[in-house]
Design a protein around this motif. Structure first.
Motif, PDB file in Angstrom:
ATOM      1  N   GLN B  26      37.973 -18.120  25.099  1.00  0.00           N
ATOM      2  CA  GLN B  26      38.198 -16.705  24.781  1.00  0.00           C
ATOM      3  C   GLN B  26      38.096 -16.457  23.274  1.00  0.00           C
ATOM      4  N   ILE B  27      38.568 -17.414  22.464  1.00  0.00           N
ATOM      5  CA  ILE B  27      38.495 -17.256  21.004  1.00  0.00           C
ATOM      6  C   ILE B  27      37.031 -17.209  20.555  1.00  0.00           C
ATOM      7  N   SER B  28      36.221 -18.151  21.055  1.00  0.00           N
ATOM      8  CA  SER B  28      34.799 -18.199  20.681  1.00  0.00           C
ATOM      9  C   SER B  28      34.096 -16.905  21.071  1.00  0.00           C
ATOM     10  N   HIS B  29      34.386 -16.448  22.275  1.00  0.00           N
ATOM     11  CA  HIS B  29      33.762 -15.224  22.750  1.00  0.00           C
ATOM     12  C   HIS B  29      34.239 -14.017  21.939  1.00  0.00           C
ATOM     13  N   PHE B  30      35.519 -14.059  21.537  1.00  0.00           N
ATOM     14  CA  PHE B  30      36.128 -12.929  20.820  1.00  0.00           C
ATOM     15  C   PHE B  30      35.554 -12.773  19.415  1.00  0.00           C
ATOM     16  N   PHE B  31      35.568 -13.845  18.625  1.00  0.00           N
ATOM     17  CA  PHE B  31      35.052 -13.728  17.257  1.00  0.00           C
ATOM     18  C   PHE B  31      33.527 -13.753  17.233  1.00  0.00           C
ATOM     19  N   GLY B  32      32.902 -14.374  18.237  1.00  0.00           N
ATOM     20  CA  GLY B  32      31.449 -14.331  18.384  1.00  0.00           C
ATOM     21  C   GLY B  32      30.698 -15.030  17.272  1.00  0.00           C
ATOM     22  N   LYS B  33      29.423 -14.652  17.108  1.00  0.00           N
ATOM     23  CA  LYS B  33      28.538 -15.333  16.157  1.00  0.00           C
ATOM     24  C   LYS B  33      28.521 -14.641  14.797  1.00  0.00           C
ATOM     25  N   ASP B  34      28.928 -13.370  14.755  1.00  0.00           N
ATOM     26  CA  ASP B  34      28.841 -12.633  13.483  1.00  0.00           C
ATOM     27  C   ASP B  34      29.933 -13.034  12.502  1.00  0.00           C
ATOM     28  N   VAL B  35      31.101 -13.373  13.036  1.00  0.00           N
ATOM     29  CA  VAL B  35      32.191 -13.818  12.159  1.00  0.00           C
ATOM     30  C   VAL B  35      31.963 -15.285  11.791  1.00  0.00           C
ATOM     31  N   LYS B  36      31.984 -15.563  10.486  1.00  0.00           N
ATOM     32  CA  LYS B  36      31.818 -16.957  10.032  1.00  0.00           C
ATOM     33  C   LYS B  36      33.160 -17.504   9.560  1.00  0.00           C
TER      34      LYS B  36
END
Ligand SMILES: [Ca+2]
Ligand SMILES: [Ca+2]
Lengths: 245, 245
Positions: B26-36
């Motif tokens: 859920q964390i990976s999906h939540f912050f996604g690819k745009d947040v570094k």
């Protein structure tokens, strides 16, 4: 110092009968024959009428009349005239906020410390008797103007003290972990963990553990210590025991 | 309304692996690819360096850099620049007091509500995301200037929600009794009891229960209701759901 306190961990004990049954001998001995009427403070529960009835019925069996502060036209005046005071349990935040709202914190302190009016507290009523409510177990359902309490003793008490359950799958903090977090803060006084069934009797500068269960004392930067019923805990009353601010 | 929140009940789940393992998808999906890079706020625990290391190590395995607010020279500026925010668990009172002391409450609110910066909270970090900390389970070890919190949602959450134990001999209030006491106070909003293993995802005006356990909703004057994982709880986000003051 005329201070006379009976600070009870819990009002009802599992397997120990009804309301205040497990400590009724200590209550009779504490208020004695000179006190005829006890001022009850029911602020910790929402239904003050019903709570007063419960306390009144119980104290009647012990030979004491109960007047409730919420029935008095002037709460401060009620404290000023009280022969004995009993603050019952419930929610500690609600209780302390009501004590401040009704402007009785200072007057209770004065009557107990200067006039020697006996003060009994149970659970939340024990929390507010101490230096602060920082070691209550209750939910902060309302916000009092301060966590500073009546300050009849210079340390904290954790009522309903609970040992960690080794079989628990719950990941919330244990009681000991919570008290350890308190002692991570600077200048925090000792915390007496009163297990259900135990109570502290204070007479002037003498403090004695009463009841049927041990108590656990937590002091900042020291290992915790267990005390048997009957232990002399007078050292907790000396100001030197409180860390310097 | 750009609001994007992931409000987790607990950081570590019994039998669910290490720190944040049970919600890592859920964390990976939540912050996604745009947040570094995620701004971590470790104020709820005493040892901020150690806490930051724990969070940094975990987020690294998910592909995110972690900057801790306590390492920043200007905490408000750190919030102003954040791509994503994560507030971890610990003691809710200590956390909220530090948020106020560092003057970041309003800035976090602005970044999340106006700029759409994703906010993840766990346990105490979930409490402070709501309207107030009045339904925390923590001990009031320090006194924040107010119980009002960041207010990213208009209701309360009780993290680590715990069902009553029918075998308990302990006489302290059950969790349900504590929340009922909260609702005895006037104008108190609903309380979502998030059991360990559950979390709430908020996207704009849509709220969804995620995780492996059910949640229990308490509303003033109404019977409580159970919700299965996957339930749409968007109705909690409407202001109409909050009682009128
Ligand atoms: Ca209580
Ligand atoms: Ca906590």
């Amino acid at each position: 110092m005329k201070r006379k306190l009976l600070l009870v961990s819990n009002s009802t004990l599992h397997g120990g009968g009804g309301y205040l049954d497990h400590c009724q001998q200590q209550i009779s001995h504490f208020f004695g024959k000179d006190v005829k009427k006890v001022l009850f403070i029911p602020y910790a529960l929402h239904d003050r009428d019903n709570y007063t009835k419960t306390a009144r019925d119980k104290f009647k069996t012990l030979g004491y009349e109960v007047e409730s502060i919420h029935e008095a036209s002037d709460p401060v005046e009620a404290v000023r005239k009280a022969e004995g005071i009993f603050i019952g349990g419930g929610n500690t935040f609600r209780l302390l906020k009501s004590l401040y709202d009704n402007k009785v914190v200072t007057e209770i302190q004065r009557r107990v410390m200067e006039d020697g009016v006996p003060y009994m507290g149970s659970s939340a009523g024990t929390n507010v008797a101490t230096i602060s409510i920082s070691t209550t177990n209750d939910m902060p359902i309302v916000c009092p103007p301060s966590f500073n309490a009546i300050g009849l003793v210079p340390f904290n008490i954790n009522p309903h003290y609970l040992d960690p359950d080794p079989n628990s799958r719950h990941m919330g903090e244990t009681r000991e972990q919570r008290i350890t977090q308190y002692h991570e803060e600077p200048n925090t006084p000792s915390v007496l963990g009163l297990r259900e069934g135990s109570m502290l009797l204070v007479e002037g500068n003498k403090a004695t553990l009463l009841g049927t269960t041990k108590a656990r004392l937590f002091s900042r930067g020291k290992p915790s210590v267990e005390y048997e019923p009957g232990s002399d805990l007078s050292f907790l009353l000396s100001d030197a025991h409180r860390p310097i601010k």
